[in-house]
Design a protein around this motif. Sequence first.
Motif, PDB file in Angstrom:
ATOM      1  N   GLY A 148       0.581  -1.593   0.046  1.00 16.84           N
ATOM      2  CA  GLY A 148      -0.201  -0.316  -0.003  1.00 16.84           C
ATOM      3  C   GLY A 148       0.855   1.500  -0.038  1.00 16.84           C
ATOM      4  O   GLY A 148       0.217   2.439  -0.695  1.00 16.84           O
ATOM      5  N   LEU A 149       2.111   1.099   0.509  1.00 13.20           N
ATOM      6  CA  LEU A 149       2.717   2.427   0.736  1.00 13.20           C
ATOM      7  C   LEU A 149       3.547   2.749  -0.870  1.00 13.20           C
ATOM      8  O   LEU A 149       3.704   3.680  -1.490  1.00 13.20           O
ATOM      9  N   LEU A 150       3.966   1.042  -1.731  1.00 10.51           N
ATOM     10  CA  LEU A 150       4.745   1.285  -2.710  1.00 10.51           C
ATOM     11  C   LEU A 150       3.531   1.953  -3.840  1.00 10.51           C
ATOM     12  O   LEU A 150       3.844   2.704  -4.502  1.00 10.51           O
ATOM     13  N   TYR A 151       2.498   0.978  -3.350  1.00 12.34           N
ATOM     14  CA  TYR A 151       1.272   1.879  -4.324  1.00 12.34           C
ATOM     15  C   TYR A 151       0.504   2.528  -4.491  1.00 12.34           C
ATOM     16  O   TYR A 151      -1.144   1.893  -3.457  1.00 12.34           O
ATOM     17  N   PRO A 152       0.121   3.945  -3.474  1.00 11.62           N
ATOM     18  CA  PRO A 152      -0.671   4.405  -2.805  1.00 11.62           C
ATOM     19  C   PRO A 152      -2.401   4.561  -3.334  1.00 11.62           C
ATOM     20  O   PRO A 152      -3.212   4.393  -2.572  1.00 11.62           O
ATOM     21  N   LYS A 153      -1.900   4.405  -4.662  1.00 10.29           N
ATOM     22  CA  LYS A 153      -3.176   5.122  -5.653  1.00 10.29           C
ATOM     23  C   LYS A 153      -3.678   3.428  -5.101  1.00 10.29           C
ATOM     24  O   LYS A 153      -5.411   3.568  -4.964  1.00 10.29           O
ATOM     25  N   LEU A 154      -3.234   2.270  -4.543  1.00  8.27           N
ATOM     26  CA  LEU A 154      -4.617   1.313  -4.150  1.00  8.27           C
ATOM     27  C   LEU A 154      -5.424   1.135  -3.089  1.00  8.27           C
ATOM     28  O   LEU A 154      -6.273   0.871  -2.555  1.00  8.27           O
ATOM     29  N   LEU A 155      -4.903   2.491  -2.449  1.00  5.20           N
ATOM     30  CA  LEU A 155      -5.410   2.985  -1.465  1.00  5.20           C
ATOM     31  C   LEU A 155      -5.541   4.083  -1.016  1.00  5.20           C
ATOM     32  O   LEU A 155      -5.441   5.314  -0.335  1.00  5.20           O
ATOM     33  N   PRO A 156      -7.143   5.023  -2.239  1.00  4.73           N
ATOM     34  CA  PRO A 156      -6.461   6.022  -2.025  1.00  4.73           C
ATOM     35  C   PRO A 156      -7.767   6.846  -0.826  1.00  4.73           C
ATOM     36  O   PRO A 156      -7.020   8.085  -0.722  1.00  4.73           O
ATOM     37  N   ARG A 157      -8.843   5.661  -0.182  1.00  2.10           N
ATOM     38  CA  ARG A 157      -8.991   6.801   1.475  1.00  2.10           C
ATOM     39  C   ARG A 157      -8.363   6.764   1.972  1.00  2.10           C
ATOM     40  O   ARG A 157      -8.442   7.642   3.177  1.00  2.10           O
ATOM     41  N   TRP A 158      -6.816   6.162   2.395  1.00  2.00           N
ATOM     42  CA  TRP A 158      -6.152   6.036   3.363  1.00  2.00           C
ATOM     43  C   TRP A 158      -5.268   7.637   3.029  1.00  2.00           C
ATOM     44  O   TRP A 158      -4.746   7.534   1.900  1.00  2.00           O
ATOM     45  N   PRO A 159      -5.014   8.464   4.152  1.00  5.33           N
ATOM     46  CA  PRO A 159      -3.972   9.367   3.639  1.00  5.33           C
ATOM     47  C   PRO A 159      -2.185   8.837   3.681  1.00  5.33           C
ATOM     48  O   PRO A 159      -2.659   7.968   4.802  1.00  5.33           O
ATOM     49  N   LEU A 160      -1.615   8.950   2.745  1.00  6.32           N
ATOM     50  CA  LEU A 160      -0.027   8.285   2.965  1.00  6.32           C
ATOM     51  C   LEU A 160       0.483   8.809   4.410  1.00  6.32           C
ATOM     52  O   LEU A 160       1.241   6.798   4.691  1.00  6.32           O
ATOM     53  N   SER A 161       0.159   9.860   4.951  1.00  9.39           N
ATOM     54  CA  SER A 161       0.735   9.632   5.981  1.00  9.39           C
ATOM     55  C   SER A 161       0.278   8.690   7.284  1.00  9.39           C
ATOM     56  O   SER A 161       1.202   7.865   8.234  1.00  9.39           O
ATOM     57  N   LYS A 162      -0.802   8.451   6.957  1.00  8.88           N
ATOM     58  CA  LYS A 162      -0.747   7.427   8.137  1.00  8.88           C
ATOM     59  C   LYS A 162      -0.841   6.199   7.910  1.00  8.88           C
ATOM     60  O   LYS A 162      -0.602   4.934   9.151  1.00  8.88           O
ATOM     61  N   LEU A 163      -0.725   5.493   6.152  1.00  6.83           N
ATOM     62  CA  LEU A 163      -0.053   4.762   6.166  1.00  6.83           C
ATOM     63  C   LEU A 163       0.885   4.577   6.490  1.00  6.83           C
ATOM     64  O   LEU A 163       1.345   3.180   7.226  1.00  6.83           O
ATOM     65  N   LYS A 164       1.507   5.877   6.877  1.00  3.45           N
ATOM     66  CA  LYS A 164       3.124   5.804   6.876  1.00  3.45           C
ATOM     67  C   LYS A 164       3.059   4.789   8.581  1.00  3.45           C
ATOM     68  O   LYS A 164       4.041   4.143   9.013  1.00  3.45           O
ATOM     69  N   LEU A 165       2.555   5.919   9.202  1.00  8.67           N
ATOM     70  CA  LEU A 165       2.534   5.604  11.024  1.00  8.67           C
ATOM     71  C   LEU A 165       2.011   3.973  10.957  1.00  8.67           C
ATOM     72  O   LEU A 165       2.544   3.982  11.448  1.00  8.67           O
ATOM     73  N   TYR A 166       1.437   3.006  10.822  1.00  7.63           N
ATOM     74  CA  TYR A 166       0.149   2.591  10.848  1.00  7.63           C
ATOM     75  C   TYR A 166       1.981   1.478  10.025  1.00  7.63           C
ATOM     76  O   TYR A 166       1.899   0.325  10.944  1.00  7.63           O
ATOM     77  N   HIS A 167       2.335   1.237   9.146  1.00  8.17           N
ATOM     78  CA  HIS A 167       2.969   0.626   8.458  1.00  8.17           C
ATOM     79  C   HIS A 167       4.066   0.172   9.982  1.00  8.17           C
ATOM     80  O   HIS A 167       4.659  -0.473  10.032  1.00  8.17           O
ATOM     81  N   ALA A 168       4.842   1.833  10.370  1.00  6.92           N
ATOM     82  CA  ALA A 168       6.251   2.381  10.931  1.00  6.92           C
ATOM     83  C   ALA A 168       6.311   0.793  12.623  1.00  6.92           C
ATOM     84  O   ALA A 168       6.506   0.333  13.172  1.00  6.92           O
TER      85      ALA A 168
END
Length: 230
Positions: A148-168
Amino acid sequence: LQPLAWLTMALSVETESHIYRALRTASGAAAHLVALGFTIFVAVLARPGSSLFSWHPVLMSLAFSFLMTEALLVFSPESSLLRSLSRKGRARCHWVLQLLALLCALLGLGLVILHKEQLGKAHLATWHGRAGLLAVLWAGLQCSGGVGLLYPKLLPRWPLSKLKLYHATSGLVGYLLGSASLLLGMCSLWFTATVTGGVWYLAVLCPVVTSLVIMNQVSNAYLYRKRIQP
């Protein structure tokens, strides 16, 4: 006197910042050495190829001690070995290292399952086995989430900053699970039959040291993001 007080305070803060960065650099260097040294130590102890089981501790220590530690330290501003690369380049190295770690962990898990099948032993009979299985499964889910971080377009409803935080955060949990599995493995009959005394305590200290360094890095990265966000 007021300008002098402000100057003294500024110098004090700058000195503390330099000391803090020096400590983070030293701890990062220690994590690199400890992760590599522990993996080599386990490889020498297990003598890979001497038996089917011998590959299990080598692959698991390679996955959870060396590769995952290096994958996470890639983003450290003080201790990354790839600081000259761009953020995008380091991210690619991160997912390559994580993928290699997952492959090693899956292979190590498969070989120990096969080993127990040959001996007719029960599976998941120890806390080490259960923690190891959970760590491998978590690593698989973590790698899936990284897509999802490599291809953020797959998760358009999730802000990238939040995805990075959850992933970390999820990655830190997975790393700690892997470290716990290594610690429990050092309590096994195979390990304690060969490693005793002070050497055993030094070996146990290895995943503890790397875990503390990684926790510090993740927490500081989170605080840094909060400071720069409006």
